[in-house]
Design a protein around this motif. Structure first.
Motif, PDB file in Angstrom:
ATOM      1  N   ASP A   1      46.418  29.912  32.573  1.00 46.06           N
ATOM      2  CA  ASP A   1      45.340  30.314  33.473  1.00 46.06           C
ATOM      3  C   ASP A   1      44.540  31.491  32.908  1.00 46.06           C
ATOM      4  O   ASP A   1      43.320  31.541  33.036  1.00 46.06           O
ATOM      5  N   ARG A   2      45.200  32.428  32.282  1.00 42.63           N
ATOM      6  CA  ARG A   2      44.521  33.598  31.719  1.00 42.63           C
ATOM      7  C   ARG A   2      43.557  33.173  30.610  1.00 42.63           C
ATOM      8  O   ARG A   2      42.401  33.589  30.579  1.00 42.63           O
ATOM      9  N   ARG A   3      44.011  32.340  29.714  1.00 43.27           N
ATOM     10  CA  ARG A   3      43.169  31.866  28.606  1.00 43.27           C
ATOM     11  C   ARG A   3      41.993  31.050  29.134  1.00 43.27           C
ATOM     12  O   ARG A   3      40.862  31.207  28.684  1.00 43.27           O
ATOM     13  N   PHE A   4      42.253  30.188  30.121  1.00 41.91           N
ATOM     14  CA  PHE A   4      41.193  29.386  30.724  1.00 41.91           C
ATOM     15  C   PHE A   4      40.151  30.280  31.384  1.00 41.91           C
ATOM     16  O   PHE A   4      38.944  30.082  31.197  1.00 41.91           O
ATOM     17  N   ALA A   5      40.609  31.266  32.170  1.00 42.60           N
ATOM     18  CA  ALA A   5      39.682  32.150  32.883  1.00 42.60           C
ATOM     19  C   ALA A   5      38.827  32.945  31.907  1.00 42.60           C
ATOM     20  O   ALA A   5      37.614  33.105  32.115  1.00 42.60           O
ATOM     21  N   GLU A   6      39.429  33.426  30.842  1.00 42.86           N
ATOM     22  CA  GLU A   6      38.677  34.205  29.857  1.00 42.86           C
ATOM     23  C   GLU A   6      37.601  33.352  29.186  1.00 42.86           C
ATOM     24  O   GLU A   6      36.444  33.762  29.083  1.00 42.86           O
ATOM     25  N   ALA A   7      37.970  32.157  28.771  1.00 42.90           N
ATOM     26  CA  ALA A   7      37.012  31.278  28.093  1.00 42.90           C
ATOM     27  C   ALA A   7      35.911  30.805  29.038  1.00 42.90           C
ATOM     28  O   ALA A   7      34.729  30.798  28.679  1.00 42.90           O
ATOM     29  N   ARG A   8      36.288  30.428  30.250  1.00 46.84           N
ATOM     30  CA  ARG A   8      35.297  29.932  31.202  1.00 46.84           C
ATOM     31  C   ARG A   8      34.340  31.041  31.638  1.00 46.84           C
ATOM     32  O   ARG A   8      33.130  30.815  31.773  1.00 46.84           O
TER      33      ARG A   8
ATOM     34  N   GLN B   1      25.125  33.539  34.228  1.00 45.45           N
ATOM     35  CA  GLN B   1      25.712  33.610  35.564  1.00 45.45           C
ATOM     36  C   GLN B   1      26.080  35.059  35.901  1.00 45.45           C
ATOM     37  O   GLN B   1      26.536  35.808  35.042  1.00 45.45           O
ATOM     38  N   SER B   2      25.907  35.425  37.150  1.00 41.59           N
ATOM     39  CA  SER B   2      26.250  36.772  37.603  1.00 41.59           C
ATOM     40  C   SER B   2      27.765  36.908  37.757  1.00 41.59           C
ATOM     41  O   SER B   2      28.495  35.914  37.765  1.00 41.59           O
ATOM     42  N   SER B   3      28.219  38.152  37.896  1.00 38.64           N
ATOM     43  CA  SER B   3      29.649  38.402  38.103  1.00 38.64           C
ATOM     44  C   SER B   3      30.148  37.705  39.358  1.00 38.64           C
ATOM     45  O   SER B   3      31.246  37.139  39.376  1.00 38.64           O
ATOM     46  N   ARG B   4      29.349  37.748  40.413  1.00 38.71           N
ATOM     47  CA  ARG B   4      29.735  37.084  41.669  1.00 38.71           C
ATOM     48  C   ARG B   4      29.882  35.582  41.473  1.00 38.71           C
ATOM     49  O   ARG B   4      30.827  34.959  41.965  1.00 38.71           O
ATOM     50  N   SER B   5      28.941  35.001  40.769  1.00 39.99           N
ATOM     51  CA  SER B   5      28.976  33.561  40.531  1.00 39.99           C
ATOM     52  C   SER B   5      30.183  33.170  39.680  1.00 39.99           C
ATOM     53  O   SER B   5      30.844  32.164  39.948  1.00 39.99           O
ATOM     54  N   VAL B   6      30.475  33.969  38.670  1.00 39.02           N
ATOM     55  CA  VAL B   6      31.632  33.702  37.812  1.00 39.02           C
ATOM     56  C   VAL B   6      32.912  33.761  38.634  1.00 39.02           C
ATOM     57  O   VAL B   6      33.783  32.891  38.522  1.00 39.02           O
TER      58      VAL B   6
ATOM     59  N   ILE C   1      41.947  29.549  39.905  1.00 36.50           N
ATOM     60  CA  ILE C   1      42.400  30.798  39.294  1.00 36.50           C
ATOM     61  C   ILE C   1      42.621  31.818  40.415  1.00 36.50           C
ATOM     62  O   ILE C   1      41.824  31.911  41.339  1.00 36.50           O
ATOM     63  N   ALA C   2      43.693  32.579  40.334  1.00 31.94           N
ATOM     64  CA  ALA C   2      43.996  33.595  41.343  1.00 31.94           C
ATOM     65  C   ALA C   2      42.856  34.619  41.405  1.00 31.94           C
ATOM     66  O   ALA C   2      42.235  34.925  40.384  1.00 31.94           O
ATOM     67  N   ARG C   3      42.591  35.130  42.603  1.00 31.09           N
ATOM     68  CA  ARG C   3      41.458  36.050  42.794  1.00 31.09           C
ATOM     69  C   ARG C   3      41.548  37.292  41.911  1.00 31.09           C
ATOM     70  O   ARG C   3      40.539  37.742  41.374  1.00 31.09           O
ATOM     71  N   ASP C   4      42.742  37.855  41.765  1.00 34.26           N
ATOM     72  CA  ASP C   4      42.862  39.062  40.941  1.00 34.26           C
ATOM     73  C   ASP C   4      42.589  38.762  39.471  1.00 34.26           C
ATOM     74  O   ASP C   4      41.940  39.544  38.778  1.00 34.26           O
ATOM     75  N   LEU C   5      43.050  37.621  38.983  1.00 31.53           N
ATOM     76  CA  LEU C   5      42.796  37.225  37.597  1.00 31.53           C
ATOM     77  C   LEU C   5      41.322  36.882  37.401  1.00 31.53           C
ATOM     78  O   LEU C   5      40.714  37.265  36.396  1.00 31.53           O
ATOM     79  N   ALA C   6      40.740  36.190  38.358  1.00 34.39           N
ATOM     80  CA  ALA C   6      39.313  35.860  38.274  1.00 34.39           C
ATOM     81  C   ALA C   6      38.467  37.122  38.294  1.00 34.39           C
ATOM     82  O   ALA C   6      37.489  37.249  37.550  1.00 34.39           O
ATOM     83  N   GLY C   7      38.848  38.070  39.137  1.00 36.61           N
ATOM     84  CA  GLY C   7      38.122  39.330  39.208  1.00 36.61           C
ATOM     85  C   GLY C   7      38.202  40.121  37.918  1.00 36.61           C
ATOM     86  O   GLY C   7      37.258  40.817  37.536  1.00 36.61           O
ATOM     87  N   GLU C   8      39.328  40.008  37.232  1.00 37.37           N
ATOM     88  CA  GLU C   8      39.513  40.716  35.963  1.00 37.37           C
ATOM     89  C   GLU C   8      38.496  40.245  34.915  1.00 37.37           C
ATOM     90  O   GLU C   8      37.967  41.052  34.154  1.00 37.37           O
ATOM     91  N   PHE C   9      38.206  38.958  34.883  1.00 36.99           N
ATOM     92  CA  PHE C   9      37.287  38.426  33.889  1.00 36.99           C
ATOM     93  C   PHE C   9      35.853  38.351  34.391  1.00 36.99           C
ATOM     94  O   PHE C   9      34.921  38.294  33.591  1.00 36.99           O
TER      95      PHE C   9
END
Length: 186
Positions: free
Chosen positions: A85-92, A101-106, A115-123
């Protein structure tokens, strides 16, 4: 085949019956899916659960009987590193940022993929410079602000600011991009 046969459904190929679910079948289906697509664990779980549901509906089985096999397949894919999930979130997130895309959109798109909200927020959260760069890309793609015809630019300023706001960019970022010039853009 004539038009009347197509409209009435005659001559059409019958739908293929879904295969019966086994642990081996689920593993092969997961590997086949992951060969074609990069996906987080939640997305792979949704895909395999949909296969289980379709098969059980057709064959009259109970989908709950396959929950353990589904969990084992997901665990095996996680432990072998096929899904991360971490690798996917970083690449996506990087791909979406390059597209403007804006941070909100990402953040929204990553959480929609499972992806978990905290992990998504990190990227998703980036520096202000990265947000401005993404806004410039979005404005250039949509021909807003500095990329608009010079005679229309002043008349369409509010419309362009609103367009960037709808894309999730803050007012200060949108104003910086719309009131800026195209030469300083990447």
């Amino acid at each position: 085949m004539s038009d009347s046969e197509r409209q009435s459904g005659q001559g059409a190929r019958p739908a293929r019956a879904p295969r019966r679910i086994t642990a081996d079948y689920l593993q092969r289906a997961a590997l086949h899916y992951l060969e074609r697509y990069s996906a987080p664990a939640a997305q792979l779980r949704r895909v395999l659960a949909r296969k289980i549901t379709m098969s059980c509906r057709y064959h009259g089985d109970d989908p709950a009987l396959h929950a353990v096999a589904l969990d084992e397949v997901i665990a095996r894919c996680l432990s072998s590193g096929l899904i991360d999930d971490r690798r996917f979130a970083e690449a996506r997130a990087a791909t979406l940022r390059r597209k403007g895309q804006s941070s909100r959109s990402v953040m929204v798109k990553l959480t929609a993929k499972g992806i978990a909200r905290d992990l998504a927020g990190e990227f998703a959260n980036t520096h202000a410079d990265d947000e401005v760069a993404a806004a410039r890309v979005a404005a250039k793609r949509r021909r807003l602000g500095p990329w608009r015809r010079p005679d229309e630019r002043a008349a369409c300023r509010q419309k362009d600011l609103a367009a960037l706001a709808r894309l999730g960019f803050g007012y200060a970022t949108a104003r910086t991009v719309i009131d800026g010039d195209a030469e300083s853009a990447p």
